[in-house]
Design an enzyme around this catalytic site. Sequence first.
Site, PDB file in Angstrom:
ATOM      1  N   CYS A 113       0.822  -1.226   0.000  1.00  0.00           N
ATOM      2  CA  CYS A 113       0.000   0.000   0.000  1.00  0.00           C
ATOM      3  C   CYS A 113       0.851   1.269   0.000  1.00  0.00           C
ATOM      4  O   CYS A 113       0.339   2.353  -0.279  1.00  0.00           O
ATOM      5  CB  CYS A 113      -0.943   0.001   1.195  1.00  0.00           C
ATOM      6  SG  CYS A 113      -1.950  -1.477   1.277  1.00  0.00           S
ATOM      7  N   HIS A 254      -3.430   6.872   3.577  1.00  0.00           N
ATOM      8  CA  HIS A 254      -3.846   5.648   2.876  1.00  0.00           C
ATOM      9  C   HIS A 254      -5.259   5.291   3.340  1.00  0.00           C
ATOM     10  O   HIS A 254      -5.554   5.288   4.535  1.00  0.00           O
ATOM     11  CB  HIS A 254      -2.855   4.531   3.187  1.00  0.00           C
ATOM     12  CG  HIS A 254      -3.319   3.182   2.734  1.00  0.00           C
ATOM     13  ND1 HIS A 254      -3.839   2.965   1.476  1.00  0.00           N
ATOM     14  CD2 HIS A 254      -3.361   1.977   3.377  1.00  0.00           C
ATOM     15  CE1 HIS A 254      -4.172   1.691   1.366  1.00  0.00           C
ATOM     16  NE2 HIS A 254      -3.891   1.074   2.498  1.00  0.00           N
ATOM     17  N   ASN A 284     -10.333  -0.253   0.050  1.00  0.00           N
ATOM     18  CA  ASN A 284      -8.878  -0.152   0.145  1.00  0.00           C
ATOM     19  C   ASN A 284      -8.274  -0.580  -1.194  1.00  0.00           C
ATOM     20  O   ASN A 284      -8.362  -1.748  -1.555  1.00  0.00           O
ATOM     21  CB  ASN A 284      -8.399  -1.066   1.288  1.00  0.00           C
ATOM     22  CG  ASN A 284      -6.890  -1.067   1.449  1.00  0.00           C
ATOM     23  OD1 ASN A 284      -6.163  -0.558   0.611  1.00  0.00           O
ATOM     24  ND2 ASN A 284      -6.427  -1.662   2.540  1.00  0.00           N
TER      25      ASN A 284
HETATM   26  O1  UT7 Z   1      -3.972  -1.582   3.560  1.00  0.00           O
HETATM   27  C1  UT7 Z   1      -2.969  -2.188   4.330  1.00  0.00           C
HETATM   28  C2  UT7 Z   1      -3.195  -2.030   5.760  1.00  0.00           C
HETATM   29  N1  UT7 Z   1      -4.433  -2.628   6.167  1.00  0.00           N
HETATM   30  C3  UT7 Z   1      -5.056  -2.137   7.203  1.00  0.00           C
HETATM   31  O2  UT7 Z   1      -4.619  -1.143   7.726  1.00  0.00           O
HETATM   32  C4  UT7 Z   1      -6.259  -2.863   7.771  1.00  0.00           C
HETATM   33  C5  UT7 Z   1      -6.212  -2.840   9.290  1.00  0.00           C
HETATM   34  N2  UT7 Z   1      -7.275  -3.572   9.942  1.00  0.00           N
HETATM   35  C6  UT7 Z   1      -8.588  -3.181   9.920  1.00  0.00           C
HETATM   36  O3  UT7 Z   1      -8.937  -2.232   9.255  1.00  0.00           O
HETATM   37  C7  UT7 Z   1      -9.570  -3.928  10.788  1.00  0.00           C
HETATM   38  O4  UT7 Z   1      -8.867  -4.738  11.697  1.00  0.00           O
HETATM   39  C8  UT7 Z   1     -10.571  -4.811   9.983  1.00  0.00           C
HETATM   40  C9  UT7 Z   1     -11.556  -3.918   9.233  1.00  0.00           C
HETATM   41  C10 UT7 Z   1      -9.805  -5.688   9.027  1.00  0.00           C
HETATM   42  C11 UT7 Z   1     -11.385  -5.665  10.950  1.00  0.00           C
HETATM   43  O5  UT7 Z   1     -12.057  -4.852  11.898  1.00  0.00           O
HETATM   44  P1  UT7 Z   1     -11.975  -5.224  13.436  1.00  0.00           P
HETATM   45  O6  UT7 Z   1     -12.811  -4.242  14.153  1.00  0.00           O
HETATM   46  O7  UT7 Z   1     -10.527  -5.298  13.802  1.00  0.00           O
HETATM   47  O8  UT7 Z   1     -12.704  -6.626  13.489  1.00  0.00           O
HETATM   48  P2  UT7 Z   1     -12.142  -8.012  14.026  1.00  0.00           P
HETATM   49  O9  UT7 Z   1     -11.170  -8.570  13.052  1.00  0.00           O
HETATM   50  O10 UT7 Z   1     -11.698  -7.837  15.447  1.00  0.00           O
HETATM   51  O11 UT7 Z   1     -13.454  -8.874  14.013  1.00  0.00           O
HETATM   52  C12 UT7 Z   1     -14.534  -8.575  14.900  1.00  0.00           C
HETATM   53  C13 UT7 Z   1     -15.658  -9.557  14.632  1.00  0.00           C
HETATM   54  C14 UT7 Z   1     -15.215 -11.014  14.608  1.00  0.00           C
HETATM   55  O12 UT7 Z   1     -16.248 -11.771  15.196  1.00  0.00           O
HETATM   56  P3  UT7 Z   1     -16.127 -12.287  16.715  1.00  0.00           P
HETATM   57  O13 UT7 Z   1     -14.885 -13.124  16.752  1.00  0.00           O
HETATM   58  O14 UT7 Z   1     -16.027 -11.057  17.543  1.00  0.00           O
HETATM   59  O15 UT7 Z   1     -17.393 -13.050  16.888  1.00  0.00           O
HETATM   60  C15 UT7 Z   1     -15.111 -11.335  13.151  1.00  0.00           C
HETATM   61  O16 UT7 Z   1     -15.311 -12.695  12.885  1.00  0.00           O
HETATM   62  O17 UT7 Z   1     -16.208  -9.301  13.328  1.00  0.00           O
HETATM   63  C16 UT7 Z   1     -16.244 -10.522  12.583  1.00  0.00           C
HETATM   64  N3  UT7 Z   1     -16.055 -10.183  11.165  1.00  0.00           N
HETATM   65  C17 UT7 Z   1     -17.078  -9.912  10.338  1.00  0.00           C
HETATM   66  N4  UT7 Z   1     -18.411  -9.866  10.530  1.00  0.00           N
HETATM   67  C18 UT7 Z   1     -19.176  -9.539   9.481  1.00  0.00           C
HETATM   68  C19 UT7 Z   1     -14.901 -10.088  10.477  1.00  0.00           C
HETATM   69  N5  UT7 Z   1     -15.150  -9.757   9.217  1.00  0.00           N
HETATM   70  C20 UT7 Z   1     -16.498  -9.642   9.101  1.00  0.00           C
HETATM   71  C21 UT7 Z   1     -17.352  -9.312   8.032  1.00  0.00           C
HETATM   72  N6  UT7 Z   1     -18.676  -9.273   8.272  1.00  0.00           N
HETATM   73  N7  UT7 Z   1     -16.880  -9.008   6.791  1.00  0.00           N
END
Ligand code: UT7
Length: 327
Positions: A113, A254, A284
């Site tokens: 990125c 970004h 993204n």
């Molecule tokens: O471009 C390069 C750099 N990339 C980044 O900077 C990305 C950085 N990371 C992020 O932006 C975030 O961590 C994400 C958007 C990827 C994820 O958000 P989060 O708030 O960190 O969610 P999480 O991974 O902690 O997941 C929370 C919950 C989980 O369920 P449980 O375990 O709490 O029951 C996931 O399974 O959300 C669930 N989940 C979803 N639910 C519905 C994960 N993806 C989805 C989805 N739809 N697409």
Amino acid sequence: MNRTVILGTGAAVPNKVLTNKDLETIVDTSDEWISTRTGIKSRYIAEDGETTSTLATEAARRSLDMAGVRPAEVDMIIVGTTSPDMVMPNTGALVQKHLGASNAFAFDVYAACSGFVYALTIADKFVKENPEKKILAIGSELLSSITDWQDRNTCVLFGDAAGAALVSGSNDGERGILSTHLHSDGCLWELLYIPGGGCVYPPSAEMAEKRDYCIRMHGNEVYKHAVRSLTEVAQEALLANQLDPEDVDLFIPHQANIRIMTKVAERLKISPDRVYMNIERYGNTSSASIPVALDEANRSGRLKPGDLVLLDAFGGGFTWGAVMIRW
Ligand code: UT7
């Protein structure tokens, strides 16, 4: 004082739009989850015939048109990408061919990125040595080709796009690139990577079946590093130029997650009205996200001569970097 200036910007996206509602039919997700956790509403996804090099070429053409520069006048093409058309030739060479930029040499930068910020930094160094050179710095991605469409943790995040900036030297007062700042930390590669397709794990039927040519990410961990590194390198750029956060007219981070951008701007004390965000419509797009945003800001009249613009990138590798520009 001779500085590298941006003579023109351009962007290009595929025709097809994929909304959060569309994704609800592909994986177990919801518009509500995607919108609130990321800020994304829709993204562009390539169809047949649209590739990283064709999008890059279109973006480059628009930047040349804006600058009134012919393809034959371009000396160098640098493409930041993680989703090249092919491993060989490099995407820049294909852009050179498509554009008819017969006098340019071309290569790719592989910095995820941060690819555009890396490409612009390299272009700046070449222009410093040869101010008359005209260089295309491009970020272009077809992330849809390396997305695991069965993994809801990642497939809701990415989109396809390209952005370009044509740069050259100028003695126009204070205008131009004031400073560039690049960093990497390869120790953290396992937090965001593509396991297969390289020499460690070459293409095979097994690799294809497991979709190991796709992006894998530990989102939570990446999130924390992104916030910290984006903040620190932006502070480094401010300090290097003896500028304060309130001097920044437009902050272009970004576009990975609206929550990351908001948090970084808060930590930097840059007010929300001076933070450019278009993640809602693009998702993204990796190395394309900053040049697409820059082009939108430029074409919409948001940027005025003399404005201070701060570009701030973070991605797999990890790689991160910032560029301070007097517009
Ligand atoms: O471009 C390069 C750099 N990339 C980044 O900077 C990305 C950085 N990371 C992020 O932006 C975030 O961590 C994400 C958007 C990827 C994820 O958000 P989060 O708030 O960190 O969610 P999480 O991974 O902690 O997941 C929370 C919950 C989980 O369920 P449980 O375990 O709490 O029951 C996931 O399974 O959300 C669930 N989940 C979803 N639910 C519905 C994960 N993806 C989805 C989805 N739809 N697409």
